[in-house]
Scaffold this motif. Structure first.
Motif, PDB file in Angstrom:
ATOM      1  N   ARG A  46       0.818  -1.203   0.000  1.00 61.80           N
ATOM      2  CA  ARG A  46       0.000   0.000   0.000  1.00 61.80           C
ATOM      3  C   ARG A  46       0.858   1.262   0.000  1.00 61.80           C
ATOM      4  O   ARG A  46       0.460   2.287  -0.465  1.00 61.80           O
ATOM      5  CB  ARG A  46      -0.938   0.034   1.219  1.00 61.80           C
ATOM      6  N   ARG A  47       2.059   1.190   0.576  1.00 63.19           N
ATOM      7  CA  ARG A  47       2.935   2.354   0.616  1.00 63.19           C
ATOM      8  C   ARG A  47       3.403   2.753  -0.777  1.00 63.19           C
ATOM      9  O   ARG A  47       3.689   3.905  -1.038  1.00 63.19           O
ATOM     10  CB  ARG A  47       4.145   2.074   1.494  1.00 63.19           C
ATOM     11  N   GLU A  48       3.517   1.768  -1.667  1.00 57.56           N
ATOM     12  CA  GLU A  48       4.022   2.018  -3.015  1.00 57.56           C
ATOM     13  C   GLU A  48       2.925   2.478  -3.966  1.00 57.56           C
ATOM     14  O   GLU A  48       3.196   2.749  -5.128  1.00 57.56           O
ATOM     15  CB  GLU A  48       4.671   0.750  -3.549  1.00 57.56           C
ATOM     16  N   VAL A  49       1.713   2.593  -3.490  1.00 61.23           N
ATOM     17  CA  VAL A  49       0.582   2.952  -4.334  1.00 61.23           C
ATOM     18  C   VAL A  49       0.673   4.415  -4.758  1.00 61.23           C
ATOM     19  O   VAL A  49       0.958   5.292  -3.954  1.00 61.23           O
ATOM     20  CB  VAL A  49      -0.739   2.695  -3.575  1.00 61.23           C
ATOM     21  N   VAL A  50       0.431   4.639  -6.052  1.00 67.47           N
ATOM     22  CA  VAL A  50       0.384   5.996  -6.578  1.00 67.47           C
ATOM     23  C   VAL A  50      -1.052   6.266  -6.997  1.00 67.47           C
ATOM     24  O   VAL A  50      -1.567   5.620  -7.903  1.00 67.47           O
ATOM     25  CB  VAL A  50       1.326   6.139  -7.797  1.00 67.47           C
ATOM     26  N   PRO A  51      -1.736   7.199  -6.339  1.00 66.83           N
ATOM     27  CA  PRO A  51      -3.136   7.439  -6.684  1.00 66.83           C
ATOM     28  C   PRO A  51      -3.287   7.971  -8.106  1.00 66.83           C
ATOM     29  O   PRO A  51      -2.449   8.723  -8.590  1.00 66.83           O
ATOM     30  CB  PRO A  51      -3.602   8.476  -5.673  1.00 66.83           C
ATOM     31  N   SER A  52      -4.345   7.576  -8.736  1.00 68.98           N
ATOM     32  CA  SER A  52      -4.643   8.007 -10.097  1.00 68.98           C
ATOM     33  C   SER A  52      -5.421   9.320 -10.065  1.00 68.98           C
ATOM     34  O   SER A  52      -6.091   9.639  -9.081  1.00 68.98           O
ATOM     35  CB  SER A  52      -5.466   6.933 -10.794  1.00 68.98           C
ATOM     36  N   THR A  53      -5.344  10.054 -11.142  1.00 61.12           N
ATOM     37  CA  THR A  53      -6.109  11.304 -11.227  1.00 61.12           C
ATOM     38  C   THR A  53      -7.522  11.055 -11.746  1.00 61.12           C
ATOM     39  O   THR A  53      -8.336  11.975 -11.772  1.00 61.12           O
ATOM     40  CB  THR A  53      -5.402  12.301 -12.163  1.00 61.12           C
ATOM     41  N   LEU A  54      -7.798   9.821 -12.148  1.00 65.26           N
ATOM     42  CA  LEU A  54      -9.127   9.488 -12.661  1.00 65.26           C
ATOM     43  C   LEU A  54     -10.138   9.443 -11.523  1.00 65.26           C
ATOM     44  O   LEU A  54      -9.814   9.117 -10.386  1.00 65.26           O
ATOM     45  CB  LEU A  54      -9.108   8.133 -13.356  1.00 65.26           C
ATOM     46  N   ARG A  55     -11.376   9.759 -11.873  1.00 69.92           N
ATOM     47  CA  ARG A  55     -12.467   9.677 -10.905  1.00 69.92           C
ATOM     48  C   ARG A  55     -13.550   8.768 -11.477  1.00 69.92           C
ATOM     49  O   ARG A  55     -13.899   8.874 -12.639  1.00 69.92           O
ATOM     50  CB  ARG A  55     -13.045  11.067 -10.646  1.00 69.92           C
TER      51      ARG A  55
END
Length: 128
Positions: free
Chosen positions: A56-65
């Motif tokens: 979970r630490r390596e997760v990069v949130p997406s800009t998509l909604r």
């Protein structure tokens, strides 16, 4: 009372199962201890443990909604509302596991869907 061959075999197997109960219990206990020691040795050696929290630490949130409009649930029968609920649950769960999770929104959430979710899945109120 005479006993059939099949009944004798069943009784014998049952007796053996009961006699070996402690042995099976001991093997399970040893296996758990072995796994525990392996986990401890991995942590002590400084190796990165690959589990969900570290992932979970390596997760990069997406800009998509992603927006799910639930305002049409009054046009659905209860069976379809339950299917929609399951689909929303699945989407939410997969999105949480994703490496690039999208922003997930439910709009116009009320009526049959909300009552079904309250009845069958009380944890949805804690969703982020």
């Amino acid at each position: 009372e005479p006993m059939s061959k099949r009944q004798r075999k069943k009784l014998l197997k049952q007796k053996q199962w009961e006699e070996q109960k402690d042995l099976r219990r001991q093997k399970r206990k040893e296996k758990r201890q072995k796994r525990k020691l392996e986990r401890q040795s991995k942590l002590d050696s400084g190796n990165e443990v690959n589990n969900r929290k570290h992932m979970r630490r390596e997760v990069v949130p997406s800009t998509l909604r992603l927006i799910v409009d639930c305002s049409f649930d009054d046009l659905m029968v209860l069976k379809d509302v339950k299917k929609l609920h399951k689909q929303i649950q699945r989407c939410y769960a997969e999105n949480r596991k994703a490496f690039h999770p999208v922003q997930f929104y439910l709009t116009s959430h009320g009526g049959q869907l909300k009552s079904n979710m309250n009845e069958n899945d009380k944890g949805w109120v804690n969703w982020k």
